[in-house]
Scaffold this motif. Structure first.
Motif, PDB file in Angstrom:
ATOM      1  N   ARG A  39       0.687  -1.528  -0.001  1.00 28.31           N
ATOM      2  CA  ARG A  39      -0.373  -0.209  -0.102  1.00 28.31           C
ATOM      3  C   ARG A  39       0.812   1.212  -0.251  1.00 28.31           C
ATOM      4  N   VAL A  40       1.024   2.514  -0.744  1.00 27.68           N
ATOM      5  CA  VAL A  40       0.912   3.663  -1.049  1.00 27.68           C
ATOM      6  C   VAL A  40       0.508   4.750  -1.035  1.00 27.68           C
ATOM      7  N   GLY A  41      -0.525   4.664   0.204  1.00 27.27           N
ATOM      8  CA  GLY A  41      -0.621   5.852   0.996  1.00 27.27           C
ATOM      9  C   GLY A  41      -2.104   6.201   0.421  1.00 27.27           C
ATOM     10  N   GLY A  42      -2.386   7.274   0.102  1.00 27.29           N
ATOM     11  CA  GLY A  42      -3.955   7.770  -0.705  1.00 27.29           C
ATOM     12  C   GLY A  42      -3.789   7.985  -2.013  1.00 27.29           C
ATOM     13  N   THR A  43      -5.535   8.644  -2.544  1.00 25.69           N
ATOM     14  CA  THR A  43      -4.469   9.021  -3.657  1.00 25.69           C
ATOM     15  C   THR A  43      -4.117  10.905  -4.385  1.00 25.69           C
ATOM     16  N   LYS A  44      -4.575  11.176  -2.769  1.00 21.22           N
ATOM     17  CA  LYS A  44      -4.150  12.177  -2.744  1.00 21.22           C
ATOM     18  C   LYS A  44      -2.780  12.652  -2.181  1.00 21.22           C
ATOM     19  N   ASN A  45      -2.106  12.043  -1.481  1.00 14.50           N
ATOM     20  CA  ASN A  45      -1.257  12.037  -0.677  1.00 14.50           C
ATOM     21  C   ASN A  45      -0.408  10.917  -1.022  1.00 14.50           C
ATOM     22  N   PRO A  46       0.247  10.187  -2.185  1.00 20.74           N
ATOM     23  CA  PRO A  46       0.232   9.062  -2.032  1.00 20.74           C
ATOM     24  C   PRO A  46       3.040   9.103  -1.137  1.00 20.74           C
ATOM     25  N   LYS A  47       2.891   8.079  -1.189  1.00 17.76           N
ATOM     26  CA  LYS A  47       4.144   7.998  -0.634  1.00 17.76           C
ATOM     27  C   LYS A  47       5.175   7.813  -2.344  1.00 17.76           C
TER      28      LYS A  47
END
Length: 239
Positions: A39-47
């Motif tokens: 999992r790489v974070g959110g759609t608006k705040n990807p890591k």
């Protein structure tokens, strides 16, 4: 092929069509159930660092759901990024075909043909209805111009009242929404989770259709069932 998806509906489409291609997805990628990827974070705040550590051959994104600075940062670091634009149902099929091909699909998947067939003469309401479609409250925001969900509803016989607004997701005071006297208020469960106890009470005397946001806003395998499911919910509310 190693793919990272930053769009929930594209995640579902790729997982179903090219098993094993996905190595990363956002926290909001809930379908298919049990998807076992990083999992790489959110759609608006990807890591971005986490995405790059997966060494993807391709990152798939959407011009509305993802922020340009994040995508630019990935490109600057050497990642290949495919960005979709989906504002109509026909455009969804074109972009899905393009994305799946880029992700290594050997041929067009049967589910995509089934979905396209489902939208050829979908089960529209007996007479056209008007609607307001809130997507958020505190503050109230609704569908405006040029949206995929608006096109979905229009093809089912529902014209939302802010389709000609200058903004795509305008903020409209709730008393103005009530005063517009739509035939039906369409309340999806995402991005804001409207429920029977949270939403309809703001529109006394107006029919409300609680709908699964996946069928209203996602473009992927759910498109095959969306016309039937949404039409049933709209008919039940608008009688």
């Amino acid at each position: 092929m190693r793919v990272v998806s930053l769009v929930p509906s594209l995640t579902e489409a790729v997982a179903r069509t090219v098993p094993g291609a996905l190595v990363g997805a956002t926290d909001w990628c809930t379908h298919p159930a049990g998807l076992d990827v990083v999992r790489v974070g959110g759609t608006k705040n990807p890591k971005t660092d986490r995405i790059l550590s997966l060494a993807p051959d391709l990152v798939i994104a959407n011009e509305e759901e993802n922020r340009a600075p994040d995508l630019d940062a990935l490109r600057a670091a050497g990642a290949e990024v495919l960005v979709t634009e989906v504002r109509t149902v026909p455009q969804a099929f074109t972009e899905l075909d393009r994305t799946l091909t880029a992700c290594g699909a050997p041929s067009r998947p049967p589910w995509l043909d089934e979905a396209e067939a489902a939208w050829t003469g979908p089960p529209a309401l007996e007479r056209r209805a008007t609607a307001v479609v809130p997507i958020w409250r505190r503050p109230w925001m609704v569908l405006g111009r040029d949206t995929f969900a608006g096109d979905v509803l229009a093809r089912l016989g529902v014209d939302h009242l802010y389709a000609a607004h200058s903004e795509r997701y305008p903020r409209i005071p709730v008393d103005e929404l009530r005063a517009a006297r739509p035939d039906v208020v369409v309340l999806p469960d995402e991005p804001y989770r409207f429920t029977a106890d949270d939403g309809p009470e703001a529109f006394p005397g107006l029919p409300c259709a609680l709908v699964d946001g996946r069928y209203l806003t996602w473009y992927g395998p759910s498109l095959a069932e969306a016309p039937r499911v949404l039409a049933a919910a709209l008919r039940a509310a608008h009688r």
